[in-house]
Structures are given as structure tokens and as C-alpha cells.
Scaffold this active site. Structure first.
Site, PDB file in Angstrom:
ATOM      1  N   GLY A 113       0.786  -1.262   0.016  1.00 12.13           N
ATOM      2  CA  GLY A 113      -0.034   0.239   0.491  1.00 12.13           C
ATOM      3  C   GLY A 113       0.668   1.417   0.232  1.00 12.13           C
ATOM      4  N   THR A 139       7.213  -2.111  11.390  1.00 14.17           N
ATOM      5  CA  THR A 139       7.710  -1.461  12.270  1.00 14.17           C
ATOM      6  C   THR A 139       5.689  -0.845  11.608  1.00 14.17           C
ATOM      7  OG1 THR A 139       7.668  -0.192   9.590  1.00 14.17           O
ATOM      8  CG2 THR A 139       8.944  -0.559  11.558  1.00 14.17           C
ATOM      9  N   ARG A 177       2.133  -3.725  12.707  1.00 14.23           N
ATOM     10  CA  ARG A 177       1.499  -3.867  14.534  1.00 14.23           C
ATOM     11  C   ARG A 177       2.367  -5.208  15.321  1.00 14.23           C
ATOM     12  NH1 ARG A 177       0.333   0.499  13.597  1.00 14.23           N
ATOM     13  NH2 ARG A 177      -2.269   1.235  13.646  1.00 14.23           N
ATOM     14  N   GLU A 223       3.372  -2.384  24.988  1.00 12.44           N
ATOM     15  CA  GLU A 223       4.633  -1.373  24.973  1.00 12.44           C
ATOM     16  C   GLU A 223       3.408  -0.613  26.255  1.00 12.44           C
ATOM     17  OE1 GLU A 223       3.711   0.927  21.271  1.00 12.44           O
ATOM     18  OE2 GLU A 223       5.137  -1.357  20.222  1.00 12.44           O
ATOM     19  N   HIS A 254       8.632   2.880  19.160  1.00 12.83           N
ATOM     20  CA  HIS A 254       7.542   2.855  18.480  1.00 12.83           C
ATOM     21  C   HIS A 254       7.176   4.180  18.109  1.00 12.83           C
ATOM     22  CE1 HIS A 254       3.205   2.050  17.875  1.00 12.83           C
ATOM     23  NE2 HIS A 254       3.597   2.247  16.597  1.00 12.83           N
TER      24      HIS A 254
END
Length: 324
Positions: free
Chosen positions: A164, A245, A247, A276, A295
Site C-alpha cells: 500500500g 514497523t 503492528r 508497550e 515505536h
């Protein structure tokens, strides 16, 4: 009007032009910025009378229990998107039952996520963190433990699972560095591959087998959740690098740790992690060949301006329709 912005633990939000504009447009609002993470009992007490919560992406889980502590809450303002109900960090059913609206601001253009992905690829391939640590110890070309020599990405195959907006950017970066681009995904990915002239793998299995660097860029939904299995990772080369990077939930729980122990793939580079914030090195693949960042794919000023600007604009539109 009481508004709380959660999870600004780097104290960045007050410096944003988007925030200054919100202040000007809501001069009488009580805006509280919570800079701790996770939420402590004292923070929750400060939120008891808050009418509107602004979330910094998915940093806080909004559970039914937390909503019970916020009886005045009327709406949640989401920077980015809230995600599908079954995978969201927000208990959307609990919000609906309490009449709490969810206002989404929309996503960014993907450049910041693509940049951190590419940075991780280069750092992992060239062993940059290990050599930086070596210099900080006053050593030269010594790593602890020895990690071997780095590799150039030139001539290697960059596999992209999900082609995408972000995947296309990675394809451009890879081409500029002399990599062969190989993609796989659903119908939209296959159409995009034909449109941009990159190679479509013969199969999903072939993508895992052939990639020297494989990066995941699928949307998180019920069909993609835990879709990368142990059996997929076992197909990868011992020299391959897996990059995530997007999910953490795209990968079957425990599968990556087990795969790294088995040596297929040989390394991983991660910006997203289970549970996290990760505050213990042992919790983050301790002793395995992993290059990691906390993240930060969206954590840069232009992305913050876009994300908060869009969320605040949607919030102001909501107030015009429902001033309360």
C-alpha cells in the site's frame, strides 16, 4: 469545557502549531496534558471530570473499567484511526453503551513510517547500533558479543508484504539502493505491483523464501491478525532480516522469538512491540539478533502536526454540531 490529552510523555504537544491553534479557538477550555505513561491512579483522578479525551495514537488502552472512572466523558478524540472494533485499543462497544463518541482524525501520508523502516533496515544490515556502542566504550571495530560483519543491501531482495502507501515508498527506497523488489498481498497489492512494475511473488510462501529483507505493511484487522505464522518464518533464509514497523499483532504470539532461536530468519528489526512500553531488555528478545526502536515511526514533528491537526479539526467540527 474540560479536555485531556494523554500520553504526551515527551512533552511535545504544547509546542505544536496545531495545539496553539486549538488554544486560540477554545480560549476558555480547561486543557490538561498528561505526560505520564502508563496512566497512574493520580492521573485517572485528574480525569474524573474530563469531557473529552485526546489520544496519542494507540499508546493508552481505553477499557470499560477506565470509562467507568470517567463519568463526564462525552467523546474520545483519536489521532490517527481507532481501528476495527475487534483489534482496537479502544473498547468501542463500551463507548457505544455509554454514549461516548469516537472522533477520528485520520492517518498521515506514511513517509515517517517508511523512513523509520528504512532506517531500521540499514542499521540492522550494517550493524550500526553495535558499532556505535563499541565506540562509546572506547573500542574500535569490537562488538559485545561479536556480531560479525555487516552487509550491503545492494543486490539483495526486498520483500514487501502489503504493498500500500507505505509499502510503495519502501519499494522506491529499495530501488534507489539497488535492491530487487518482490511483493505479495491481496488484490490491491497485486494491481499496484503491475502498476508500478515491481515483481509479484509466485506465492506468499515464495515471498518468505526469497526475501533477504522482508518488511510487513498490512493493515491490522481480523484477517491479518496473527497471520504471520511460525511456518512462514521457518521458510526464511538464515541470513534474512524480518522487519515489523506496522503492528506487533500481525505475527503469531511467540513465533518470532522461537524463529530467531531456530535461526530462520537470522535477524529482526522492530519498531512495534507487544505490551508497550517495553522497559526491560529481557522482555525485548534479550540475547537475540534484534535491532529495536521504541515505536517512533510516527514520532517526528511533521507527523505530529498532521495527526493532531486533523484530530483537533474534526473535534472542532464535532463541537459545532454538538456543543453540549
Amino acid at each position: 469545557m474540560t479536555i485531556a490529552i494523554l500520553d504526551d510523555y515527551q512533552k511535545l504537544v504544547p509546542e505544536l502549531e496545531a495545539f496553539k491553534s486549538l488554544r486560540q479557538r477554545l480560549p476558555h477550555a480547561d486543557i490538561r496534558i498528561i505526560d505520564s505513561m502508563p496512566l497512574a491512579a493520580a492521573d485517572i483522578h485528574r480525569l474524573a471530570d474530563v469531557q473529552y479525551l485526546v489520544l496519542t495514537r494507540e499508546r493508552s488502552r481505553i477499557t470499560a473499567g477506565l470509562l467507568d472512572e470517567l463519568p463526564s466523558l462525552r467523546a474520545i478524540v483519536q489521532t490517527g484511526t481507532a481501528g476495527a472494533p475487534e483489534t482496537s485499543h479502544i473498547d468501542q462497544a463500551a463507548c457505544a453503551a455509554r454514549g461516548i463518541a469516537i472522533i477520528e482524525g485520520g492517518g498521515s501520508d506514511g513517509h515517517s513510517a517508511a523512513e523509520i523502516t528504512w532506517a531500521l533496515i540499514l542499521n540492522a544490515r550494517r550493524k550500526v547500533p553495535e558499532y556505535m556502542a563499541s565506540m562509546a566504550r572506547g573500542e574500535w571495530h569490537k562488538t559485545n558479543p561479536p556480531v560479525g560483519i555487516g552487509q550491503s543491501v545492494q543486490g539483495q531482495t526486498l520483500g514487501i508484504l502489503g504493498y500500500g502507501r507505505i509499502g510503495r515508498l519502501l519499494g522506491q527506497y529499495g530501488r534507489a539502493f539497488g535492491m530487487e523488489i518482490l511483493v505479495w498481498g491481496r488484490e490491491r497489492t497485486q494491481a499496484a505491483a503491475r502498476e508500478t512494475g515491481v515483481e509479484l511473488a509466485e506465492s506468499r510462501e515464495a515471498l518468505f523464501r526469497r526475501s533477504d529483507v522482508l518488511t510487513l505493511h498490512m493493515r491490522m484487522n481480523e484477517s491479518s491478525r496473527h497471520s504471520v505464522k511460525r511456518s512462514d518464518l521457518a521458510l526464511m533464509k538464515p541470513t534474512a532480516l524480518l522487519v515489523n514497523t506496522s503492528r506487533p499483532g500481525l505475527i503469531e504470539p511467540g513465533a518470532l522469538r522461537d524463529a530467531l532461536k531456530m535461526g530462520r530468519p537470522g535477524a529482526a528489526a522492530l519498531d512495534v512491540h507487544d505490551d508497550e512500553p517495553v522497559l526491560s531488555p529481557d522482555a525485548l528478545y534479550g540475547g537475540l539478533n534484534v535491532t529495536a526502536t521504541p515505536h517512533i515511526g510516527f514520532v517526528e514533528k511533521s507527523s505530529y502536526e498532521v495527526l493532531f491537526g486533523a484530530a483537533f479539526e474534526r473535534f472542532l467540527q464535532f463541537l459545532e454540531q454538538d456543543p453540549g
